[in-house]
Design an enzyme around this catalytic site. Structure first.
Site, PDB file in Angstrom:
ATOM      1  N   ASP A   1       0.822  -1.222   0.000  1.00  0.00           N
ATOM      2  CA  ASP A   1       0.000   0.000   0.000  1.00  0.00           C
ATOM      3  C   ASP A   1       0.859   1.277   0.000  1.00  0.00           C
ATOM      4  O   ASP A   1       0.662   2.151   0.854  1.00  0.00           O
ATOM      5  CB  ASP A   1      -0.924   0.018   1.239  1.00  0.00           C
ATOM      6  CG  ASP A   1      -1.711  -1.264   1.436  1.00  0.00           C
ATOM      7  OD1 ASP A   1      -2.131  -1.852   0.433  1.00  0.00           O
ATOM      8  OD2 ASP A   1      -1.905  -1.657   2.610  1.00  0.00           O
TER       9      ASP A   1
ATOM     10  N   GLU B   1     -11.390   0.317  -3.065  1.00  0.00           N
ATOM     11  CA  GLU B   1     -10.524   0.857  -2.003  1.00  0.00           C
ATOM     12  C   GLU B   1      -9.332   1.548  -2.654  1.00  0.00           C
ATOM     13  O   GLU B   1      -9.262   1.672  -3.877  1.00  0.00           O
ATOM     14  CB  GLU B   1     -10.061  -0.270  -1.065  1.00  0.00           C
ATOM     15  CG  GLU B   1      -9.218  -1.347  -1.748  1.00  0.00           C
ATOM     16  CD  GLU B   1      -8.921  -2.548  -0.854  1.00  0.00           C
ATOM     17  OE1 GLU B   1      -9.388  -2.612   0.292  1.00  0.00           O
ATOM     18  OE2 GLU B   1      -8.206  -3.453  -1.324  1.00  0.00           O
TER      19      GLU B   1
HETATM   20  O1  FUB Z   1      -3.181  -3.558   3.550  1.00  0.00           O
HETATM   21  C1  FUB Z   1      -4.493  -3.804   4.019  1.00  0.00           C
HETATM   22  C2  FUB Z   1      -5.493  -3.429   2.997  1.00  0.00           C
HETATM   23  O2  FUB Z   1      -5.275  -4.190   1.813  1.00  0.00           O
HETATM   24  C3  FUB Z   1      -5.423  -2.007   2.503  1.00  0.00           C
HETATM   25  O3  FUB Z   1      -5.916  -1.065   3.410  1.00  0.00           O
HETATM   26  C4  FUB Z   1      -6.185  -2.148   1.251  1.00  0.00           C
HETATM   27  O4  FUB Z   1      -6.119  -1.043   0.397  1.00  0.00           O
HETATM   28  C5  FUB Z   1      -5.576  -3.397   0.681  1.00  0.00           C
HETATM   29  O5  FUB Z   1      -4.387  -3.142  -0.006  1.00  0.00           O
END
Ligand code: FUB
Length: 334
Positions: A26, A233
């Site tokens: 991320d 997301e």
């Molecule tokens: O790293 C945990 C979660 O996985 C992140 O917050 C999301 O965007 C995904 O990459």
């Protein structure tokens, strides 16, 4: 997939992990004081089985990475913030970001409270590499995951956030929580990410979070059933030639996509893909300019041989064509 296949994938990859001594994911990248700083999640194996809620992403701290430039070796600055030092947070330190204002650095992060709900926190530091000291309470009115800060040319800062499924965004409407709320039906407008301008001191929302609408080629909101294009997301915003580019992950279809608009609040019109699927379930990125070139920071699970919660941050040059369209990257050559 066998060892041999992962070796082949490593050889075909368009870029290699920036660090290999820890797992990182991320990546939120910014240039501060002429150097590239990356604010990633710090992946660990907590022994929790995979589920759609993402409980296996059980991260407990953050490290900051930095680089002199795209070909330089990345430096790991060590632990910048640990969950034990965040009074309100209990578990799952997911994707963070950071911003500079004046001579201070503001680190934004999500974590779950004891009641199992995600909120966003902010921590302050004197150096872009941390350490950061967390505010005692989460940002009032914040929820869900994946904060990303955008500093506009007029000195305003905006915080983008949200993620569905394990990120809990589907349990909110009009900034209110209800465990009964669910994802919209396939023929209803998809849930959008949220954005709020930050207060001058960078510690609170200056306004109630607004929903970002992503439109299709006919000017209609993308629908919940349009899973190859709808927001899941990993919000990010960059500005290129005066246009605002909102980019994000489609989650369960594994694409990084982007949409463009004329305001940091949107609406944004869907334009296309930035990155085809990587090895590993999640895909999450940032986009940053350094010395006149643009770079995509992303992650995959090749180093861990496909373990979806053990990811590695990578970096590849990104091209905008003459019309400002982003040229799609394929993470592994044929
Ligand atoms: O790293 C945990 C979660 O996985 C992140 O917050 C999301 O965007 C995904 O990459």
């Amino acid at each position: 997939m066998s060892d041999t296949d992962y070796k082949a994938l490593k050889a075909k990859a368009i870029s290699q992990p920036l660090v290999e001594h820890i797992y990182t994911a991320d990546p939120s990248a910014h240039v501060f004081d002429g150097r590239i700083y990356i604010y990633p999640s710090h992946d660990i194996d907590a022994g929790i089985p995979f589920n759609d809620n993402g409980d296996h992403f059980a991260m407990q701290d953050y490290h900051v990475l930095s680089l002199d430039g795209p070909d330089a070796k990345a430096v790991d600055h060590g632990v910048a913030l640990h969950i034990n030092d965040v009074p309100w947070a209990e578990r799952q330190m997911w994707a963070p970001d950071a911003a500079k204002k004046g001579d201070k650095y503001y680190f934004y992060f999500p974590a779950k409270k004891a009641d199992g709900r995600f909120q966003l926190g902010v921590a302050i530091g004197d150096s872009p590499a941390g350490p950061f000291t967390a505010q005692p309470q989460p940002i009032q009115g914040s929820y869900s995951i994946d904060p990303a800060v955008f500093a506009d040319d007029d000195g305003s800062y905006y915080l983008y956030f949200g993620g569905i499924w394990g990120g809990q965004l589907q349990q909110y409407r009009n900034n209110r929580y209800d465990a009964q709320y669910a994802e919209p039906a396939a023929d209803e407008p998809a849930l959008g990410p949220k954005v709020a301008r930050l207060t001058d001191n960078m510690l609170e929302f200056a306004e109630a979070p607004r929903e970002i609408i992503i439109l299709d080629e006919h000017g209609q909101p993308l629908l919940g059933g349009d899973t190859e294009r709808r927001f899941f997301e990993a919000s990010w915003l960059h500005k290129y030639n005066g246009k605002y580019y909102f980019s994000y992950s489609t989650g369960d279809t594994h694409f990084l996509c982007y949409a463009t608009g004329d305001s940091p609040y949107g609406p944004f019109t869907y334009q296309g893909r930035i990155l085809e699927p990587v090895i590993g379930w999640t895909t999450h990125h940032s986009i940053c300019e350094f010395n006149g070139k643009w770079y995509l920071f992303y992650h995959d699970s090749v180093l861990s041989e496909g373990v979806t919660h053990l990811r590695s941050v990578k970096m590849a040059e990104l091209q905008h064509d003459a019309q400002g369209r982003i040229c799609t990257l394929t993470p592994y050559r044929d």
